[in-house]
Design a protein around this motif. Structure first.
Motif, short mmCIF file in Angstrom:
data_model
loop_
_atom_site.label_atom_id
_atom_site.label_comp_id
_atom_site.label_asym_id
_atom_site.label_seq_id
_atom_site.Cartn_x
_atom_site.Cartn_y
_atom_site.Cartn_z
N LYS A 5 0.71 -1.15 0.18
CA LYS A 5 -0.08 -0.13 -0.11
C LYS A 5 0.88 1.11 0.16
O LYS A 5 1.93 1.37 0.84
N ASP A 6 0.43 2.14 -0.85
CA ASP A 6 1.25 3.45 -1.04
C ASP A 6 2.50 3.36 -1.16
O ASP A 6 3.44 4.43 -1.17
N LYS A 7 3.20 2.35 -1.76
CA LYS A 7 4.41 2.30 -2.36
C LYS A 7 4.60 2.68 -3.85
O LYS A 7 3.42 2.87 -4.43
N ILE A 8 5.66 3.35 -4.11
CA ILE A 8 5.97 3.91 -5.36
C ILE A 8 6.61 2.74 -6.06
O ILE A 8 7.76 2.35 -5.82
N ALA A 9 6.21 2.25 -7.26
CA ALA A 9 6.97 1.38 -7.95
C ALA A 9 7.07 1.47 -9.37
O ALA A 9 6.14 1.89 -10.11
N ILE A 10 8.46 1.55 -9.92
CA ILE A 10 8.72 1.81 -11.40
C ILE A 10 8.90 0.23 -11.92
O ILE A 10 9.86 -0.37 -11.37
N ILE A 11 8.14 -0.03 -12.70
CA ILE A 11 8.58 -1.11 -13.67
C ILE A 11 8.79 -1.02 -15.26
O ILE A 11 7.92 -0.22 -15.81
N THR A 12 10.13 -1.33 -15.36
CA THR A 12 10.39 -1.16 -16.89
C THR A 12 9.96 -2.01 -17.71
O THR A 12 9.59 -3.28 -17.33
N GLY A 13 9.54 -1.47 -19.08
CA GLY A 13 9.09 -2.80 -19.98
C GLY A 13 7.74 -3.09 -19.72
O GLY A 13 7.31 -4.27 -19.93
N SER A 14 6.99 -2.17 -18.72
CA SER A 14 5.61 -2.47 -18.48
C SER A 14 4.30 -2.10 -19.19
O SER A 14 3.35 -2.51 -18.82
N ALA A 15 4.66 -1.94 -20.64
CA ALA A 15 3.40 -1.66 -21.49
C ALA A 15 2.64 -2.90 -21.81
O ALA A 15 1.52 -2.88 -22.14
N ARG A 16 3.37 -3.99 -21.77
CA ARG A 16 2.70 -5.23 -22.02
C ARG A 16 3.31 -6.37 -21.32
O ARG A 16 4.51 -6.19 -20.53
N GLY A 17 3.02 -7.67 -21.73
CA GLY A 17 3.68 -8.88 -21.26
C GLY A 17 3.76 -9.09 -19.73
O GLY A 17 2.84 -8.60 -18.84
N ILE A 18 4.90 -9.37 -19.37
CA ILE A 18 5.06 -9.62 -17.85
C ILE A 18 5.15 -8.55 -17.21
O ILE A 18 4.53 -8.47 -15.89
N GLY A 19 5.80 -7.53 -17.58
CA GLY A 19 5.92 -6.20 -16.92
C GLY A 19 4.49 -5.56 -16.59
O GLY A 19 4.44 -5.07 -15.45
N PHE A 20 3.64 -5.66 -17.52
CA PHE A 20 2.02 -5.36 -17.18
C PHE A 20 1.66 -6.01 -16.15
O PHE A 20 1.03 -5.56 -15.42
N SER A 21 1.80 -7.27 -16.30
CA SER A 21 1.26 -8.22 -15.39
C SER A 21 1.51 -7.80 -13.82
O SER A 21 0.86 -7.73 -12.87
N ILE A 22 2.88 -7.50 -13.68
CA ILE A 22 3.53 -7.23 -12.47
C ILE A 22 2.79 -5.50 -11.98
O ILE A 22 2.47 -5.56 -10.91
N ALA A 23 2.73 -4.71 -12.90
CA ALA A 23 2.09 -3.75 -12.85
C ALA A 23 0.73 -3.71 -12.25
O ALA A 23 0.45 -3.29 -11.11
N GLU A 24 -0.02 -4.42 -12.93
CA GLU A 24 -1.42 -4.70 -12.51
C GLU A 24 -1.51 -5.35 -10.94
O GLU A 24 -2.33 -4.73 -10.35
N MET A 25 -0.61 -6.51 -10.49
CA MET A 25 -0.80 -7.07 -9.23
C MET A 25 -0.20 -5.98 -8.35
O MET A 25 -1.00 -5.92 -7.21
N PHE A 26 0.78 -5.24 -8.66
CA PHE A 26 1.29 -4.24 -7.61
C PHE A 26 0.44 -3.15 -7.41
O PHE A 26 -0.04 -2.62 -6.34
#
Ligand code: NAI
Length: 248
Positions: A5-26
């Motif tokens: 909660k309230d963490k700031i998370a940068i995920i590179t290469g996250s417009a699709r694929g595994i990166g997007f899935s990580i972004a969605e879960m975070f």
């Protein structure tokens, strides 16, 4: 449950694929996620998808191999959100060829994105995290970095390199309370593996004890574990999420 909660998370290469899935879960676990990718339109689309789900998301366009792009993006994130809690170095490419035929450009391109990009983003994040004396960095390696693969010497070198990089940074950053871990996915259903010929996919299916390819969300779940306090006493590790393929 909102585990980050309230963490700031940068995920590179996250417009699709595994990166997007990580972004969605975070984002589902309460973080504000920063989508960082090459193409402005794809970034906007990914951010919009998350915002439509009621999540907190922001986007920046940039190439991880370009220090000036990353300087701009990381500075903008820090100016806007005052901190960076989590970095996932996920942007990665393949340029497969048998070594005899491998062009120097194929070697250089893969090294540039997978290794140089990871170095640049880690350095930028560390500068912010060291002042806050907290942070979690997750490097998306690959089982290929553990076991090698014919036709992927460039990719294997970068992923093995990322694992060694993870251990070195973990030792260097630990006194600042910053953890660094690596995730080594096996064969995961994304656009990257959609390029594989069906017979290759079938043969891997047979080699995987759990008998199937993984999903991006399988990788995201492990990243969530490394991102949050459930792994507070774990650093420098590489964990495979591969259906039992490697068992190192
Ligand atoms: P993908 O090709 O579907 O997505 C990669 C994303 O990274 C794309 O959105 C692309 O635009 C972005 N990207 C590429 N170069 C970039 C650059 N220079 N700067 C910024 N963004 C850039 O790939 P996928 O399958 O989602 O893979 C993600 C990560 O997981 C990669 O590091 C890959 O090596 C790793 N991996 C994937 C496996 C799989 O089976 N799909 C297995 C093991 C590891």
């Amino acid at each position: 449950m909102e585990r980050i909660k309230d963490k700031i998370a940068i995920i590179t290469g996250s417009a699709r694929g595994i990166g997007f899935s990580i972004a969605e879960m975070f984002a589902a676990e309460g973080a504000t996620v920063i989508i960082l990718d090459l193409n402005a339109e794809a970034v906007d689309e990914a951010v919009q998808k998350l915002v439509n789900l009621g999540y907190k998301a922001d986007g920046f366009t940039g190439n991880v191999t370009k220090s000036e792009d990353m300087e701009t993006a990381f500075n903008a994130v820090t100016a806007k959100y005052s901190k960076i809690d989590i970095l996932v170095n996920n942007a990665g490419i393949t340029k497969d060829n048998l070594l005899l035929r491998m062009k120097e450009e194929e070697w250089d391109a893969v090294i540039a994105v997978n290794l140089r990009g990871t170095f640049i983003c880690t350095q930028k994040a560390f500068k912010v995290m060291m002042k806050q004396r907290s942070g979690s960095i997750i490097n998306i390696a690959s089982v290929i970095g553990l076991m090698g693969n014919a036709g992927q010497a460039n990719y294997a070198a970068t992923k093995g390199g990322m694992i060694a990089f993870t251990k070195s940074c973990a030792k260097e950053f630990a006194p600042r309370n910053i953890r660094v871990n690596a995730v080594a996915p096996g064969f995961i259903q994304t656009e990257m593996t959609a390029k594989l010929p069906p017979e290759v996919v079938e043969s891997y299916g047979k080699a995987i004890p759990l008998g199937k390819m993984g999903l991006p969300s399988d990788v995201a779940k492990l990243c969530l574990f490394f991102a949050g306090d459930d792994s507070a006493y774990i650093t420098g590790q590489t964990l495979a999420v591969d259906g039992g393929l490697t068992m190192y």
